[in-house]
Design an enzyme around this catalytic site. Structure first.
Site, mmCIF file in Angstrom:
data_model
loop_
_atom_site.group_PDB
_atom_site.id
_atom_site.type_symbol
_atom_site.label_atom_id
_atom_site.label_comp_id
_atom_site.label_asym_id
_atom_site.label_seq_id
_atom_site.Cartn_x
_atom_site.Cartn_y
_atom_site.Cartn_z
ATOM 1 N N ASP A 119 0.793 -1.228 0.000
ATOM 2 C CA ASP A 119 0.000 0.000 0.000
ATOM 3 C C ASP A 119 0.822 1.272 0.000
ATOM 4 O OD1 ASP A 119 0.729 -0.295 2.850
ATOM 5 O OD2 ASP A 119 -0.691 1.344 3.153
ATOM 6 N N ASP A 172 5.878 0.456 3.005
ATOM 7 C CA ASP A 172 6.158 -0.791 3.707
ATOM 8 C C ASP A 172 5.753 -1.969 2.832
ATOM 9 O OD1 ASP A 172 3.425 -0.645 3.759
ATOM 10 O OD2 ASP A 172 3.254 -0.363 5.918
ATOM 11 N N TYR A 185 -3.977 1.247 11.774
ATOM 12 C CA TYR A 185 -3.493 1.494 10.409
ATOM 13 C C TYR A 185 -4.618 1.968 9.492
ATOM 14 C CZ TYR A 185 0.508 -0.664 12.491
ATOM 15 O OH TYR A 185 1.548 -0.922 13.345
ATOM 16 N N GLU A 224 5.367 10.001 2.684
ATOM 17 C CA GLU A 224 5.143 8.600 2.305
ATOM 18 C C GLU A 224 4.104 8.539 1.189
ATOM 19 O OE1 GLU A 224 4.522 4.179 4.267
ATOM 20 O OE2 GLU A 224 3.794 5.922 5.374
#
Length: 525
Positions: A106, A109, A257, A498
């Site tokens: 996604d 990571d 998350y 990110e």
């Protein structure tokens, strides 16, 4: 006799010229009146035709944004276009005797989170369905469909029976303490699933939306695959609705998350896509019946991986724009009216304009991954503008003030231009686009040299490096600036630096809408 004849002839020509001039003046007056009427918002606007001139700026950015999906792929890579990527996650799903090797990581990571991945696929499908002709003229339709299929292949495998769906591969508590390339990861890759005993309506319904919308994408090119996707979509929607329950409540470990704030929006979203895919009135009845329960009519919301209401309202509005037999539907009218309220909130000069806007004009509602709402709002504005123009509806009224459909498109362009570098920082937030862009993005694969051999912990040598990432993650849209228009380009800046697949899916939709102009399709089927 001759002089009289000449005089009569001259007079005749003079009268004819006067009549002709009067006709011309009348025509000019009528045209001007119609144009003025249109400018005042009471007439019809221009109807876009087939794809027109290409805007190179948006075309170049679109090509890059689609490349990011290749960077995020898990599995055995076929025709790999990214020199620093290789095979990874080949044994994913093995503990359940499933092949879950495909799919997308996604973000920076190596977890496959099913909820945002499904949203990524739904938005990518929507973009293709609405703007596939525009993608095609810049040779980006096939790459978009290929990335979509890589994702839906995964969902087919992740749904082994009617009421079972695997929604996560990998454990963040194991993955996040490591800084390593996906090709070399050795940590355990546990699975999380939903089933009748542990339901998760939002993730089941979002996956149903992804597969229903994708079934439309592949309907002509691969009818059998399309039918398979549609079968899974129907099963997953039935499961989501019959066994209602939030995955965030039933599986508390996901809350840190991708915590869900509710599943009603996903049920409406999935039913809307199933109606478009099947034209089965049952699904239309569902959204009209459950609108008051779930749709938050009259209250504009922000479109995101967690909240699908604004997207649902725009998607259902297209039915009233293009299906005349539904024009009297009171249930659909409430969705359209709320979609209009969303649009009015985006127009900078509207009486109801959102105040969540930077001095440079960027819509910002969150300090974490701020650009998600900026891009999603712009994408929806482009869609709604194109629906209006194609339907020859030229105006939108916001608390009595009239705006043109083209002003929605202008708003969409303003957001895209800001993201691509027209901002007080002079920085593009799309990696690889323009002269200045983030070089230290929070992304494991990009930050570690492809030939480096690292374990879980020694990869932090590269996380802590003062050098730019050795691998450029072309096309990655990062989280973006704060409201005060500051941005820190650092690997430890997860909030701003990110990238995510769902941001990029929204960006693909926005850029595809702007790369050229064309009529909106009358039907997605």
């Amino acid at each position: 006799m001759g002089e009289k004849s000449k005089s009569r002839g001259w007079c005749g020509w003079f009268i004819a010229l006067i009549v002709l001039a009067a006709v011309i003046l009348a025509v000019v007056y009528m045209v001007k009146s119609k144009l003025k009427k249109s400018d005042d918002g009471d007439g019809a606007g221009p109807v876009p035709g087939p794809p027109g001139a290409i805007d190179k700026k948006y075309a170049d950015a679109l090509k890059l944004s689609l490349q990011f999906f290749d960077i995020q792929k898990s599995g055995k890579l076929v025709d790999n276009k990214i020199s620093w990527r290789g095979d990874s996650g080949l044994k994913d799903g093995s503990e359940a005797s499933l092949d879950l090797s495909k799919g997308l990581y996604d973000a920076g990571d190596h977890i496959k989170f099913g909820f945002p991945m499904a949203f990524t696929a739904t938005v990518l499908s929507w973009s293709i369905l609405e703007y596939g002709d525009q993608m095609d003229v810049v040779n980006q339709l096939d790459p978009a469909k290929e990335s979509l299929r890589w994702t839906t292949d995964y969902f087919i495998k992740a749904h082994p029976s009617d009421n079972v769906l695997y929604i996560q591969v990998g454990d963040p508590e194991v993955d996040h303490p490591c800084w390593e390339r996906p090709e070399t990861m050795k940590g355990k890759r546990p699975l999380i699933k939903i089933d009748e005993d542990t339901p998760g309506s939002e993730v089941a319904a979002e996956t149903a939306a992804a597969m229903a919308s994708a079934s439309l994408v592949f309907k002509d090119s691969d009818p059998q695959y399309s039918a398979t996707l549609l079968k899974h979509a129907k099963q997953l929607f039935d499961f989501a609705d019959a066994k209602r329950g939030s995955y965030s409540v039933n599986i508390p470990e996901v809350q840190n998350y991708y915590n869900s704030t509710g599943y009603g929006d996903e049920l409406l979203w999935a039913a809307s896509w199933l109606y478009h895919a099947t034209e089965d009135k049952t699904y239309l009845d569902y959204v009209t019946k459950h609108g008051n329960e779930f749709a938050s009519f009259g209250n504009p919301t922000w479109f995101s991986w967690d909240n699908k209401l604004a997207g649902t309202q725009v998607l259902l509005s297209r039915l009233l724009f293009f299906k005349k037999d539904l024009s009297g539907s009171k249930g659909l009218a409430s969705y359209r009216d709320t979609a209009k309220a969303v649009m009015c909130g985006l127009l900078p000069k509207s009486p109801t304009a959102t105040t969540s806007r930077s001095n440079g004009g960027l819509v910002l509602v969150s300090e974490w991954n701020a650009l998600q709402q900026s891009v999603s709002a712009a994408f929806l504005a482009s869609l709604f503008s194109d629906y209006m123009l194609t339907s020859r509806i030229h105006k939108i009224s916001c608390s009595g003030k009239i705006f043109k459909a083209t002003e929605l498109r202008d708003f969409a362009k303003s957001q895209a231009d800001y993201i691509l570098g027209k901002n007080p920082m002079g920085m593009s937030f799309v990696v690889g686009y323009g002269d200045k862009y983030p070089e230290y993005i929070h992304h494991r694969g990009a930050s570690i040299p492809a030939d480096a051999t690292t374990g879980c912990l020694d990869g932090f040598e590269y996380f802590n490096s003062t050098k730019p990432n050795p691998n450029i993650a072309y096309g990655a849209l990062v989280g973006g600036p704060f409201l005060n228009e500051t941005f820190r380009d650092a690997r430890d800046n997860v909030r701003q630096n990110e990238p995510t697949t769902y941001n990029n899916a929204l960006l693909v939709g926005l850029l595809s809408s702007l790369v050229t102009t064309s009529s909106a399709p009358q039907s997605l089927k």
